[in-house]
Design a protein around this motif. Sequence first.
Motif, PDB file in Angstrom:
ATOM      1  N   UNK A  17       0.846  -1.189   0.000  1.00  0.00           N
ATOM      2  CA  UNK A  17       0.000   0.000   0.000  1.00  0.00           C
ATOM      3  C   UNK A  17       0.878   1.234   0.000  1.00  0.00           C
ATOM      4  N   UNK A  18       0.282   2.338  -0.433  1.00  0.00           N
ATOM      5  CA  UNK A  18       0.995   3.611  -0.489  1.00  0.00           C
ATOM      6  C   UNK A  18      -0.048   4.712  -0.327  1.00  0.00           C
ATOM      7  N   UNK A  19       0.270   5.716   0.471  1.00  0.00           N
ATOM      8  CA  UNK A  19      -0.683   6.809   0.648  1.00  0.00           C
ATOM      9  C   UNK A  19       0.041   8.110   0.970  1.00  0.00           C
ATOM     10  N   UNK A  20      -0.618   9.209   0.615  1.00  0.00           N
ATOM     11  CA  UNK A  20      -0.111  10.542   0.937  1.00  0.00           C
ATOM     12  C   UNK A  20      -0.424  10.863   2.386  1.00  0.00           C
ATOM     13  N   UNK A  21       0.432  11.659   2.994  1.00  0.00           N
ATOM     14  CA  UNK A  21       0.230  12.135   4.359  1.00  0.00           C
ATOM     15  C   UNK A  21       0.043  13.651   4.275  1.00  0.00           C
ATOM     16  N   UNK A  22      -1.196  14.127   4.422  1.00  0.00           N
ATOM     17  CA  UNK A  22      -1.452  15.559   4.271  1.00  0.00           C
ATOM     18  C   UNK A  22      -1.334  16.345   5.572  1.00  0.00           C
ATOM     19  N   UNK A  23      -0.739  15.737   6.593  1.00  0.00           N
ATOM     20  CA  UNK A  23      -0.602  16.398   7.889  1.00  0.00           C
ATOM     21  C   UNK A  23       0.875  16.456   8.275  1.00  0.00           C
ATOM     22  N   UNK A  24       1.171  17.280   9.263  1.00  0.00           N
ATOM     23  CA  UNK A  24       2.543  17.429   9.735  1.00  0.00           C
ATOM     24  C   UNK A  24       2.983  16.191  10.512  1.00  0.00           C
ATOM     25  N   UNK A  25       4.167  15.681  10.197  1.00  0.00           N
ATOM     26  CA  UNK A  25       4.740  14.572  10.958  1.00  0.00           C
ATOM     27  C   UNK A  25       5.106  15.085  12.352  1.00  0.00           C
ATOM     28  N   UNK A  26       4.943  14.223  13.341  1.00  0.00           N
ATOM     29  CA  UNK A  26       5.290  14.596  14.714  1.00  0.00           C
ATOM     30  C   UNK A  26       6.267  13.566  15.277  1.00  0.00           C
ATOM     31  N   UNK A  27       6.909  13.924  16.372  1.00  0.00           N
ATOM     32  CA  UNK A  27       7.912  13.059  16.984  1.00  0.00           C
ATOM     33  C   UNK A  27       7.577  12.811  18.440  1.00  0.00           C
ATOM     34  N   UNK A  28       7.684  11.565  18.846  1.00  0.00           N
ATOM     35  CA  UNK A  28       7.471  11.239  20.255  1.00  0.00           C
ATOM     36  C   UNK A  28       8.603  11.772  21.122  1.00  0.00           C
ATOM     37  N   UNK A  29       9.793  11.914  20.562  1.00  0.00           N
ATOM     38  CA  UNK A  29      10.891  12.442  21.367  1.00  0.00           C
ATOM     39  C   UNK A  29      10.604  13.888  21.746  1.00  0.00           C
ATOM     40  N   UNK A  30       9.912  14.625  20.891  1.00  0.00           N
ATOM     41  CA  UNK A  30       9.545  16.001  21.219  1.00  0.00           C
ATOM     42  C   UNK A  30       8.611  16.025  22.421  1.00  0.00           C
ATOM     43  N   UNK A  31       7.751  15.029  22.540  1.00  0.00           N
ATOM     44  CA  UNK A  31       6.841  14.938  23.688  1.00  0.00           C
ATOM     45  C   UNK A  31       7.632  14.763  24.978  1.00  0.00           C
TER      46      UNK A  31
END
Length: 160
Positions: A17-31
């Motif tokens: 499968x393949x799909x576009x990601x129209x949102x900002x990627x986030x990082x758990x390390x930032x949390x």
Amino acid sequence: MTQVNSEVLEGPWDSALCFDVPVEFVSKSNHRYSGRGDKAWTRIKAFEDAIGLLALAARPTNWEIGDPEAKVAERPRVVLLLSARTVLDAPNTFKCTADALGDGILYTDDSQIAYCGALVEKRTRKDPGGRVAVAVLPPSASNAEVMEAVNHLTSQCFSV
């Protein structure tokens, strides 16, 4: 980028499968280091929910991730690739995305992923997003077959 119909992906895999990601990627390390507590966790959860829904919508009808009770060596081998427009580093972008796929696409990212690749195509806060591709190979797939799947997936999902 346009949405890729996962049913037409052809390659040396059982399913892909393949799909576009129209949102900002986030990082758990930032949390962990942000000091923003619940606000940061809410943002991570929203990202994981969005990725999970996009992946499930792109999941082909023949998607099979094996028995969760089976030994890791008996589970399918997974290739996970992503390309992102983000200010995050590639490992954190990958980790959060892999965790988000843990509901219906993978059982766990650490027990099934045979190959992972994350490309930060552009460091930016403007126009965030990207693309994710996943392929499932049989447990018996050799490393050469995994790399062949990487090449096919790259050419079909990430070509310019």
